[in-house]
Design an enzyme around this catalytic site. Sequence first.
Site, mmCIF file in Angstrom:
data_model
loop_
_atom_site.group_PDB
_atom_site.id
_atom_site.type_symbol
_atom_site.label_atom_id
_atom_site.label_comp_id
_atom_site.label_asym_id
_atom_site.label_seq_id
_atom_site.Cartn_x
_atom_site.Cartn_y
_atom_site.Cartn_z
ATOM 1 N N GLU A 80 -9.754 3.995 6.464
ATOM 2 C CA GLU A 80 -8.932 4.468 7.586
ATOM 3 C C GLU A 80 -9.737 5.209 8.646
ATOM 4 O O GLU A 80 -9.610 4.941 9.841
ATOM 5 C CB GLU A 80 -7.769 5.326 7.075
ATOM 6 C CG GLU A 80 -6.747 4.537 6.266
ATOM 7 C CD GLU A 80 -6.179 3.319 6.994
ATOM 8 O OE1 GLU A 80 -6.288 3.236 8.231
ATOM 9 O OE2 GLU A 80 -5.623 2.430 6.310
ATOM 10 N N ALA A 127 1.994 -0.103 10.748
ATOM 11 C CA ALA A 127 1.668 -1.496 10.493
ATOM 12 C C ALA A 127 0.793 -1.562 9.257
ATOM 13 O O ALA A 127 0.284 -0.548 8.804
ATOM 14 C CB ALA A 127 0.932 -2.094 11.686
ATOM 15 N N GLU A 187 0.847 -1.182 0.000
ATOM 16 C CA GLU A 187 0.000 0.000 0.000
ATOM 17 C C GLU A 187 0.886 1.236 0.000
ATOM 18 O O GLU A 187 1.838 1.279 0.773
ATOM 19 C CB GLU A 187 -0.903 0.030 1.240
ATOM 20 C CG GLU A 187 -1.925 1.160 1.146
ATOM 21 C CD GLU A 187 -2.877 1.225 2.342
ATOM 22 O OE1 GLU A 187 -2.738 0.417 3.272
ATOM 23 O OE2 GLU A 187 -3.741 2.099 2.315
ATOM 24 N N GLU A 247 -2.277 -3.942 7.086
ATOM 25 C CA GLU A 247 -3.357 -4.910 7.298
ATOM 26 C C GLU A 247 -3.470 -5.970 6.220
ATOM 27 O O GLU A 247 -4.572 -6.487 5.981
ATOM 28 C CB GLU A 247 -4.688 -4.151 7.389
ATOM 29 C CG GLU A 247 -5.194 -3.532 6.070
ATOM 30 C CD GLU A 247 -4.837 -2.063 5.881
ATOM 31 O OE1 GLU A 247 -3.849 -1.608 6.497
ATOM 32 O OE2 GLU A 247 -5.531 -1.372 5.114
ATOM 33 N N ASN A 248 -2.387 -6.377 5.550
ATOM 34 C CA ASN A 248 -2.460 -7.413 4.520
ATOM 35 C C ASN A 248 -3.319 -8.579 4.985
ATOM 36 O O ASN A 248 -3.207 -9.030 6.122
ATOM 37 C CB ASN A 248 -1.056 -7.941 4.221
ATOM 38 C CG ASN A 248 -0.033 -6.837 4.143
ATOM 39 O OD1 ASN A 248 -0.125 -5.973 3.289
ATOM 40 N ND2 ASN A 248 0.917 -6.839 5.078
ATOM 41 N N HIS A 284 -6.410 -2.107 15.445
ATOM 42 C CA HIS A 284 -6.682 -1.364 14.202
ATOM 43 C C HIS A 284 -6.452 -2.257 12.978
ATOM 44 O O HIS A 284 -7.331 -2.378 12.118
ATOM 45 C CB HIS A 284 -5.784 -0.128 14.146
ATOM 46 C CG HIS A 284 -5.926 0.686 12.908
ATOM 47 N ND1 HIS A 284 -6.710 1.816 12.837
ATOM 48 C CD2 HIS A 284 -5.392 0.532 11.679
ATOM 49 C CE1 HIS A 284 -6.648 2.314 11.613
ATOM 50 N NE2 HIS A 284 -5.848 1.556 10.881
ATOM 51 N N GLU A 285 -5.297 -2.868 12.911
ATOM 52 C CA GLU A 285 -4.986 -3.681 11.724
ATOM 53 C C GLU A 285 -5.916 -4.888 11.657
ATOM 54 O O GLU A 285 -6.361 -5.276 10.586
ATOM 55 C CB GLU A 285 -3.520 -4.121 11.729
ATOM 56 C CG GLU A 285 -2.510 -2.981 11.852
ATOM 57 C CD GLU A 285 -2.675 -1.863 10.837
ATOM 58 O OE1 GLU A 285 -3.181 -2.118 9.729
ATOM 59 O OE2 GLU A 285 -2.305 -0.717 11.161
HETATM 60 ZN ZN LIG Z 1 -5.318 1.612 8.893
#
Ligand SMILES: [Zn+2]
Length: 881
Positions: free
Chosen positions: A326, A268, A126, A270-271, A303-304
């Site tokens: 987001e 971080a 990303e 989030e894959n 979050h992730e």
């Molecule tokens: Zn995020």
Amino acid sequence: MRTEEPRPIRLKDYRPPDWLIDTVELDISLDAAATRVRAKLRLKPNGFSTPAPLVLDGEDLVLRSLAVDGKELPKESYVATPEQLTIAQPPNGPFELEIETLIDPAANTQLMGLYRAGSTYCTQCEAEGFRRITYFLDRPDVMAVYTTRIEADKDDAPVLLANGNLVAQGSLPGTNRHFAVWHDPFKKPCYLFALVGGRLARVADNFTTMSGREVALHIYVEPGKEDRALYAMDSLKRAMRWDEEAFGREYDLDIFMIVAVSAFNMGAMENKGLNIFNDKFVLASPATATDTDYAHIEAVIAHEYFHNWTGDRITCRDWFQLCLKEGLTVFRDEEFSSDQRSRVVERISSVRALRAHQFVEDAGPLAHAVRPEAYREINNFYTTTVYDKGSEVVRMIKVLLGARLFRQGMDLYFTRHDGEAATVEQFVQCFADVSGRDFTQFMRWYTQAGTPEVVVARHYDPRTKTYRIDAKQSVPPTPGQPHKEPMVIPLALGLVGKDGRDLPLMLDGRRLDDGVIEISKPDQSFVFSGVAEHPIPSVNRTFSAPIKLNLPLDARELHFLAAHDADPFNRWQAVQTLAMSLLTENVTALRNGAAARSDDELIDVLAHALGNHTLEPAFIALTLTPPSEADIAREIGCDVDPDAVYQARRALRAAIGERLRPALAEAYHRLSASAPYRPDAAGAGRRALKNLCLDLLSATGEAGAVALALSQYQSADNMTDRMAALETLAQQDRPERAQAFEDFYTRYADDPLIIDKWLSLQAAIPEAATLERVRALTSHPAFSMTNPNRIRALIGSFAQANHTQFNRIDGKGYDFVADIVLALDSKNPQVAARLTGAFRSWRALEPRRRERAERTLRRIAAAPNLSRDVGDIVARTLSGG
Ligand SMILES: [Zn+2]
């Protein structure tokens, strides 16, 4: 290096892709300098009769071979450059494209695409990193099912990971190489692709989902650091349970993996099924991490993880919709933290951060809408506006609809758009559909930049027992948006009676149960009836709208609210308002050569809070913390002198320390009572208050207090207390400080994440000698220009947390940061662009500093071969505003 003049990409130019990709089969043979990537793509036309040319994105790629439906493509049938692969006449229908490229992970200093972090291979795709691995339709609305085969040397990379579930693994006969095959059944855009290879240790646990499925949880860290991953694992399990309870969201693969790497541009990523983390957001133990680190780990892990639904299952149609994943996911992680910890403390912390960063961004040349209309470099839009104001916008939807309808709207969003690449309009439409409410005007929160200001006037009529609130709203002009339309602003309020209790709210003959009024016109009045006595208004409770509220309350009223408001957020706010008015007055006095005034009544309010044992310690600590320098500067708005801001704040801290010495000392000793360290919210709150007491006592410069700090530094049994003592000592120009810093380095020299704290604390010392110290530290063995964490710790702290020294009147702070930006730009433009953001408030400075900052910005702008990242930030910083 990109040298072309970049054209802006515009939301209004969006059109669906000509081609779609159903499946992606990757075969990646890892090698430090020459990794071979074979990609087999099943392409199909996106609903048209004449085939459009196929244009794939690339970056720094070397093409080795190309085949269509198994047949090598003749050279004259395509054009391949490192940046693009064009097939002018692709087959007239679905076909298979095989691409072989060669990449060099060891030379990848941008940390985008496939690179090496230490000895670990990892990826960051990303926003547009996948095109650095293979030629692809690198846009989020192209979603495919991925199968990834990874092959590597057994010693070099015993662990091989990719998205999804592991479906095969084995050795290659006659070699020292092995392979693993991963299959991800969920369609995803390429920015969520991930791969990891390396020598990593695994911490394993498991989780039973609400429907009874078993999920393996694996966290991979550097060998020897397994015990530091336990809090991250615990946070993950709590986050998984919470998402089931709060949003009905269940995890969907058989395995969820987190990998901590040492070199990472962001926090971080989030894959799908394979989150990759900056190690600072995974690793923690009482001896190595502070309470703040623990809280960040909990929030970032959550979050992730929450992105699995808000980001992965439902992704963004295009990068303009970034806030869709987001802003929404920040909202979700803030709600998680509020449920796990103290809601009011979390809310105050979020609002402080919002004001210190987002409000500052919104008031300067880099201001942009939560959903921008155009960008030159998408990496520059991972901003506090997209994330934090984006979260506030979601929060307002909840305030407007109430919890029940909000949840219904979220449920509808999850069912209606699962597996899709969605837009902000589609998200908001779900709330419109469940509530019947028209959100057309509300959409301006996504499209208009700038912090709205609401001026509130009040009138009480004792004869008719009515109370009228007149609200006027305005949104200031921002770059490219000179005129603004009125917003929908939900204001939570209460009318506080003489006994401190809320009076009933009757509006238009109906009881206003939720206490929320909605402002939607430039000028609007609300008449409350049956108001038996003259109340004090408490407005924008819980910070229901991210606005600047202008409601002139006198000191007596603020003191009353500070003590009695039923809304604890506004109790805190009343103290902040009192402190801010003293601070801004003193900044003016100091600039005119006068002394700073002290405010006995304010200090009485603080004494009251400190002595109130019914309050949470964390809340008391926030109440006793004066507004930050960034906050004060933003409140002043123009002609800011950072030295005067610092002096005024310091004078207030010293006055509190002086006047409340016995109470602070009593609280310090009471809260020092030793109990085993636990990183929970209650323990963290007690330590926060204790360490604030220490800091305020030391702000007087009194020798006894400094000795106390030194003794705490030496005897601390956890990193929170040791760091807090060192931070307090750092403010004192005494020999004890140098000794403590030396001792700290000796203790932790082998631990880069701890040494980051050492670097950043030294960079933040508000003294003239700091610049030379920071310059010297750039050649210290602990520092590295190739590791983003080191750069952020040393240079980032200097540029963003040290307002007096970055903004030195001789301009040398600017020069230093500019030199670093230029040296870094060719290696890691993303991190260089972040640093350049430190100049975003230059126009608000007093003329001499302003002139020097502008000269420095022009020097950066004139540098040859500037990256698109830095070029864009510098151009906007100079032109906007
Ligand atoms: Zn995020």
